[in-house]
Design an enzyme around this catalytic site. Structure first.
Site, PDB file in Angstrom:
ATOM      1  N   ARG A  20     -11.139   0.014   9.693  1.00 40.87           N
ATOM      2  CA  ARG A  20     -10.645  -1.317  10.068  1.00 40.87           C
ATOM      3  C   ARG A  20     -11.774  -2.240  10.500  1.00 40.87           C
ATOM      4  O   ARG A  20     -11.573  -3.439  10.652  1.00 40.87           O
ATOM      5  CB  ARG A  20      -9.639  -1.208  11.224  1.00 40.87           C
TER       6      ARG A  20
ATOM      7  N   ARG B 124       0.087  -9.651  14.002  1.00 36.97           N
ATOM      8  CA  ARG B 124      -0.506  -8.522  13.255  1.00 36.97           C
ATOM      9  C   ARG B 124      -1.438  -9.035  12.146  1.00 36.97           C
ATOM     10  O   ARG B 124      -2.497  -8.475  11.906  1.00 36.97           O
ATOM     11  CB  ARG B 124       0.596  -7.647  12.636  1.00 36.97           C
TER      12      ARG B 124
ATOM     13  N   ARG C 147      13.581  -7.999   5.592  1.00 33.88           N
ATOM     14  CA  ARG C 147      13.926  -6.566   5.541  1.00 33.88           C
ATOM     15  C   ARG C 147      15.000  -6.205   6.565  1.00 33.88           C
ATOM     16  O   ARG C 147      14.895  -6.557   7.729  1.00 33.88           O
ATOM     17  CB  ARG C 147      12.678  -5.706   5.840  1.00 33.88           C
TER      18      ARG C 147
ATOM     19  N   LYS D  63       0.839  -1.213   0.000  1.00 36.10           N
ATOM     20  CA  LYS D  63       0.000   0.000   0.000  1.00 36.10           C
ATOM     21  C   LYS D  63       0.870   1.259   0.000  1.00 36.10           C
ATOM     22  O   LYS D  63       0.605   2.207  -0.718  1.00 36.10           O
ATOM     23  CB  LYS D  63      -0.916   0.038   1.236  1.00 36.10           C
TER      24      LYS D  63
ATOM     25  N   ARG E  97      14.021  -4.259  12.150  1.00 35.09           N
ATOM     26  CA  ARG E  97      13.031  -3.610  13.031  1.00 35.09           C
ATOM     27  C   ARG E  97      12.364  -4.656  13.915  1.00 35.09           C
ATOM     28  O   ARG E  97      12.142  -5.779  13.492  1.00 35.09           O
ATOM     29  CB  ARG E  97      11.941  -2.934  12.189  1.00 35.09           C
TER      30      ARG E  97
END
Length: 245
Positions: free
Chosen positions: A119, A202, A158, A44, A191
């Site tokens: 949401r 999540r 990442r 996104k 991270r």
């Protein structure tokens, strides 16, 4: 009124001309009110600036808007801060009110991209009610559909160089030397959120809440499914097809 006139005097000519040209170019674009739905890592964030520029929309990320309303001490911002200070969630009505306020800005004249909201179905209903009062509605909901296993590979691979923000990916964009930044040679970090465990929780929360929102918009006939596992350029082409139809 005088204060804004003074402010305009202080704007460099090149900036003013750039903005005038932008508005002129935008005047022929169709209005669009879009919602982007997708789990973390679905792309996104890559597509929204492209859509924003192409269609002259403003980007409304609810987290950023809440923070700026609180910082600007708007009446709604003050209420939101009270809730946050008590450790409570900011109410749906407050968030919709802040979106309503933000939509009045000149940059939102041609429409908006909503990211991170709604949401829940209740939020989607409240958003629809607010837009209905203004005689508008959501034109398209872009669902960045992607398999959880692909997301895990994308996200857990990442690595970031904290000082510059440069990001790498073990598979898609590896550094020249594993674990070290190409430019400075300093160590890369991962991270806290970019671990398989955090991602799993999540994603569970995302699916539980958002599947219902996707159904809600599908029933209204405004949902477009994107193949978010494809390379970004292909997704951009897909988005453009959806938005020009």
């Amino acid at each position: 009124m005088a204060s804004s006139a003074v402010a305009l005097e202080d704007v460099p000519s090149v900036d003013m001309m750039t903005e005038l040209l932008r508005r002129f170019k935008c005047s022929s674009k169709p209005d669009k009110r879009l919602v982007l739905i997708g789990p973390p890592g679905s792309g996104k964030g890559t597509q929204s600036p492209v859509i924003k520029d192409e269609y002259c929309l403003c980007h409304l990320a609810t987290g950023d808007m809440l923070r700026s309303a609180v910082a600007a001490k708007t009446p709604l911002g003050i209420k939101a801060k009270e809730a946050m200070d008590k450790g409570e969630l900011v109410s749906d009505d407050l968030v919709v009110g802040i979106i309503n306020e933000a939509m009045k800005k000149p940059s939102c004249e041609k429409g908006f991209i909503l990211d991170g909201f709604p949401r829940t179905v209740v939020q989607a209903e409240k958003l629809d009610e607010m837009l209905e009062k203004q005689g508008t509605e959501i034109d398209k909901v872009l669902n960045f559909a992607i398999d959880d296993s692909i997301l895990e590979e994308r996200i857990t691979g990442r690595w970031i160089h904290p000082a510059s923000g440069r990001s790498y990916h073990t598979k898609f964009a590896p550094p020249k030397v594993y674990g070290f930044d190409d430019v400075t040679g300093e160590p890369l970090i991962q991270r806290k959120d970019d671990t398989a465990q955090v991602l799993k929780s999540r994603l569970e929360a995302f699916h539980k809440q958002t599947e219902l929102v996707i159904d809600y918009y599908a029933k209204k006939g405004v949902l477009a499914q994107l193949h978010a596992e494809n390379p970004p350029k292909e997704v951009t082409v897909e988005v453009q097809k959806v938005l020009s139809s």
